[in-house]
Motif scaffolding. Structure first.
Motif, short mmCIF file in Angstrom:
data_model
loop_
_atom_site.label_atom_id
_atom_site.label_comp_id
_atom_site.label_asym_id
_atom_site.label_seq_id
_atom_site.Cartn_x
_atom_site.Cartn_y
_atom_site.Cartn_z
N MET A 1 -7.51 -9.96 12.18
CA MET A 1 -6.10 -10.30 12.13
C MET A 1 -5.29 -9.04 11.86
N SER A 2 -4.30 -8.81 12.65
CA SER A 2 -3.45 -7.64 12.50
C SER A 2 -2.23 -7.99 11.66
N VAL A 3 -1.81 -7.06 10.85
CA VAL A 3 -0.65 -7.22 9.99
C VAL A 3 0.55 -6.63 10.70
N SER A 4 1.71 -7.29 10.59
CA SER A 4 2.92 -6.71 11.15
C SER A 4 3.28 -5.47 10.34
N HIS A 5 3.37 -4.34 11.00
CA HIS A 5 3.66 -3.10 10.30
C HIS A 5 5.04 -3.13 9.68
N ASP A 6 5.95 -3.94 10.21
CA ASP A 6 7.29 -4.05 9.65
C ASP A 6 7.27 -4.73 8.29
N ASP A 7 6.24 -5.52 8.01
CA ASP A 7 6.15 -6.25 6.75
C ASP A 7 5.43 -5.48 5.66
N VAL A 8 4.95 -4.30 5.96
CA VAL A 8 4.17 -3.52 5.00
C VAL A 8 5.03 -2.41 4.42
N GLU A 9 4.97 -2.27 3.10
CA GLU A 9 5.70 -1.21 2.42
C GLU A 9 5.20 0.15 2.88
N PRO A 10 6.12 1.10 3.14
CA PRO A 10 5.68 2.44 3.55
C PRO A 10 4.82 3.08 2.47
N VAL A 11 3.96 3.99 2.88
CA VAL A 11 3.08 4.67 1.94
C VAL A 11 3.89 5.60 1.03
N THR A 12 5.01 6.10 1.51
CA THR A 12 5.92 6.92 0.72
C THR A 12 7.29 6.91 1.37
N GLU A 31 -7.49 -4.84 6.96
CA GLU A 31 -7.32 -5.74 8.10
C GLU A 31 -6.82 -5.02 9.35
N ASP A 32 -6.32 -3.79 9.22
CA ASP A 32 -5.62 -3.17 10.34
C ASP A 32 -5.83 -1.66 10.37
N ARG A 33 -6.76 -1.21 11.17
CA ARG A 33 -7.07 0.22 11.28
C ARG A 33 -5.87 1.00 11.80
N ASN A 51 1.00 22.32 0.12
CA ASN A 51 0.47 21.25 -0.71
C ASN A 51 -0.56 20.45 0.08
N HIS A 52 -1.21 19.52 -0.60
CA HIS A 52 -2.15 18.65 0.10
C HIS A 52 -1.89 17.20 -0.27
N VAL A 53 -2.37 16.33 0.60
CA VAL A 53 -2.36 14.89 0.33
C VAL A 53 -3.79 14.39 0.46
N ASN A 54 -4.20 13.62 -0.52
CA ASN A 54 -5.50 12.95 -0.47
C ASN A 54 -5.28 11.60 0.18
N LEU A 55 -5.91 11.37 1.32
CA LEU A 55 -5.84 10.08 1.99
C LEU A 55 -7.03 9.26 1.52
N VAL A 56 -6.76 8.17 0.84
CA VAL A 56 -7.81 7.28 0.35
C VAL A 56 -7.83 6.09 1.30
N THR A 57 -8.80 6.07 2.21
CA THR A 57 -8.84 5.08 3.28
C THR A 57 -9.80 3.94 2.95
N HIS A 58 -9.51 2.80 3.52
CA HIS A 58 -10.27 1.57 3.27
C HIS A 58 -11.69 1.69 3.79
N GLY A 59 -12.64 1.25 2.99
CA GLY A 59 -14.05 1.34 3.35
C GLY A 59 -14.45 0.46 4.52
N ASP A 60 -13.70 -0.60 4.80
CA ASP A 60 -14.06 -1.50 5.91
C ASP A 60 -14.07 -0.81 7.26
N HIS A 61 -13.38 0.32 7.37
CA HIS A 61 -13.30 1.02 8.66
C HIS A 61 -14.36 2.12 8.80
N GLY A 62 -15.15 2.32 7.77
CA GLY A 62 -16.19 3.33 7.84
C GLY A 62 -15.65 4.73 7.57
N HIS A 63 -16.47 5.71 7.88
CA HIS A 63 -16.11 7.11 7.64
C HIS A 63 -14.88 7.46 8.48
N PRO A 64 -13.88 8.13 7.88
CA PRO A 64 -12.66 8.46 8.63
C PRO A 64 -12.88 9.38 9.83
N GLU A 65 -14.00 10.07 9.86
CA GLU A 65 -14.32 10.93 11.00
C GLU A 65 -14.37 10.11 12.29
#
Length: 103
Positions: A1-12, A31-33, A51-65
């Motif tokens: 199931m895909s989430v409407s991106h308009d309904d999701v709070e921005p990451v920043t 739910e939405d890669r 500067n850097h940003v640490n992206l902490v990605t959901h495990g359900d999608h596997g390795h970010p590579e």
């Protein structure tokens, strides 16, 4: 199931003049890669050079590579460099992106 991106709070909502972490492992991220990729790109765009940003990605999608690194390279080229840091105990993954130039 895909989430409407308009309904999701921005990451920043502002440019970070320091190093920071973007939480991309909430349930709607699992739910939405495409949302993970979109918000990862936004996070990089909201990180000031030097500067850097640490992206902490959901495990359900596997390795970010497997789904994120090519997107980062296409979007930012040499303006960023990234390194895989670790897999969290919860199953998520941490990738650190160093912003070298204005993106």
């Amino acid at each position: 199931m895909s989430v409407s991106h308009d309904d999701v709070e921005p990451v920043t909502d502002h440019v970070h003049e320091n190093s920071w972490s973007a939480n991309l492992e909430k349930p709607h991220h699992g739910e939405d890669r495409e949302l993970v990729v979109s918000q990862a790109l936004d996070a990089v765009e909201h990180t000031a050079p030097g500067n850097h940003v640490n992206l902490v990605t959901h495990g359900d999608h596997g390795h970010p590579e497997t789904y994120l690194y090519d997107e980062l390279a296409e979007a930012f080229g040499d303006a960023v460099r990234y390194e895989y840091v670790e897999q969290c105990g919860c199953g998520g993954h941490v990738t650190r992106l160093h912003v070298e130039e204005r993106v």
